[in-house]
Motif scaffolding. Structure first.
Motif, mmCIF file in Angstrom:
data_model
loop_
_atom_site.group_PDB
_atom_site.id
_atom_site.type_symbol
_atom_site.label_atom_id
_atom_site.label_comp_id
_atom_site.label_asym_id
_atom_site.label_seq_id
_atom_site.Cartn_x
_atom_site.Cartn_y
_atom_site.Cartn_z
ATOM 1 N N PRO A 67 27.938 30.588 64.289
ATOM 2 C CA PRO A 67 28.313 29.710 62.976
ATOM 3 C C PRO A 67 28.345 30.704 61.584
ATOM 4 O O PRO A 67 27.753 31.610 61.628
ATOM 5 C CB PRO A 67 26.995 28.977 63.311
ATOM 6 C CG PRO A 67 26.061 29.861 63.794
ATOM 7 C CD PRO A 67 26.892 30.910 64.685
ATOM 8 N N THR A 192 28.591 25.287 61.874
ATOM 9 C CA THR A 192 29.322 25.860 62.703
ATOM 10 C C THR A 192 30.782 25.747 61.701
ATOM 11 O O THR A 192 30.828 25.161 60.802
ATOM 12 C CB THR A 192 29.687 25.076 63.884
ATOM 13 O OG1 THR A 192 29.916 23.536 63.401
ATOM 14 C CG2 THR A 192 28.207 25.157 64.729
ATOM 15 N N ALA A 198 24.168 24.278 62.749
ATOM 16 C CA ALA A 198 23.871 25.264 63.858
ATOM 17 C C ALA A 198 22.520 25.343 64.312
ATOM 18 O O ALA A 198 21.722 25.671 63.056
ATOM 19 C CB ALA A 198 24.697 26.551 63.537
#
Length: 365
Positions: A67, A192, A198
């Protein structure tokens, strides 16, 4: 009687040759002029005298990660400013400050271990520079943890909170501390590629990266590497649904142990300031500073803030008497008959340098 012979000049002599010399000279000058004109105006068109520089284009390739992580940092630097002739307008008194309270909702896994790692990283950096280590301070850690969680609850990122309190307000008014406070704050946002939060699974790496990021910032680095700091507390909070982490460092200068002070006083009251010098400190100096009551701040206002400078303005330096390792002073809390927050700034000398050692606050109405 005879006459002397005199020269006679005729057309076939020097006078006759003079026009021809003038004609030849004119022809030569004309030829030279034509040649110079060709050099300047003819040949010069083929090759300019100054050629334009060739422009250069430098490009830096973008880096894509999954990410993607954005790191945002800001610093707090406590400064002392001179008094102004016209003080800020006094605002109405806010409600009594809330006490510090941690929330289990934003605690990262293994908080104790992460805080221990953060302390080790700070002291490793200080040791590399030949500085003494800072000791862990539970009270400073509680202030740091509460602010880290408060920022995530907003969410916001600032040295101030929604009550308008900065680090010294939170330490003195909400935690009852009297030490001088110096704050670093850090934020990590993990998203992400499709802009979704993330999760954090590499916690030790996140703490290391946070420390390295702060050390890479000159203002934060100065705070971490300040030789006068004696203690530190670190708060770490995480909000999984938005993928954001907050890390707060609260550094402390502990060189005096103050005797109890009143929390509130009326305008014009006299306060006795006394205490004991610690850790080789000497030459205590008491300063008084004033600020109007802080006002609440919106999330938008908080997110627009940057580096921290206290709002309090110096207005008086009462006489300080020293007796061995004890000192005392008497001060009148009255700045132009205004209510507000009255700061007691206590400076001491440590290893030849003057440092702020304490910064209690008294509410004056």
């Amino acid at each position: 009687m005879s006459r002397p012979n005199r020269p006679h000049y005729r057309g076939s002599g020097q006078a006759a040759r003079l026009p021809w010399l003038l004609i030849v000279g004119a022809v030569l000058l004309l030829a030279a002029g034509l040649a110079l004109g060709w050099l300047v105006f003819g040949r010069g068109q083929d090759r300019p005298l100054l050629e334009p520089a060739t422009p250069r284009l430098t490009t830096t390739p973008a880096v894509a990660e999954l990410p993607s992580i954005q790191l945002t940092q800001t610093q707090a630097a406590v400064t002392t400013t001179a008094p102004t002739d016209t003080p800020a307008e006094t605002a109405s008194a806010p409600a009594a400050p809330a006490t510090l309270a941690a929330s289990s909702a934003f605690l990262p896994p293994g908080l104790d271990n992460l805080q221990a790692q953060a302390l080790d990283l700070i002291n490793q950096s200080r040791a590399e520079a030949g500085l003494t280590p800072v000791a862990w301070d539970p009270a400073a850690a509680a202030v740091a943890q509460a602010h880290a969680e408060d920022m995530l609850a907003g969410p916001f990122f600032s040295h101030w909170n929604q009550a308008g309190y900065g680090p010294e307000h939170r330490a003195a008014l909400m935690a009852g501390m009297t030490d001088a406070f110096f704050e670093n704050i850090h934020m990590t946002r993990r998203r992400t590629s499709d802009d979704q939060p993330a999760p954090i699974v590499d916690w030790p790496q996140r703490i290391l990266d946070a420390h390295l990021g702060l050390m890479d910032s000159p203002g934060h680095r100065r705070n971490i590497m300040n030789p006068a700091h004696t203690h530190v507390g670190v708060g770490i909070a995480y909000r999984a649904e938005i993928g954001e982490l907050r890390l707060v460092q609260e550094f402390v200068n502990r060189y005096v142990e103050l005797d109890p002070l009143p929390a509130e006083l009326p305008i014009g009251a006299e306060v006795a300031i006394s205490g004991r010098l610690l850790n080789g400190a000497s030459d205590p100096l008491v300063n008084l500073a004033y600020e109007p009551f802080p006002q609440p701040m919106s999330l938008e206002q908080l997110n627009e803030t940057g580096s921290y400078t206290p709002a309090a303005q110096f207005y008086s330096a009462p006489r300080t008497i020293v007796d061995g390792d004890r000192f005392h002073s008497r001060a009148i809390v009255d700045f132009d008959d205004q209510s507000g927050l009255y700061h007691l700034w206590i400076f001491v000398t440590v290893q030849g340098e003057q440092v702020m050692a304490a910064a209690p606050i008294i509410v004056v109405r």
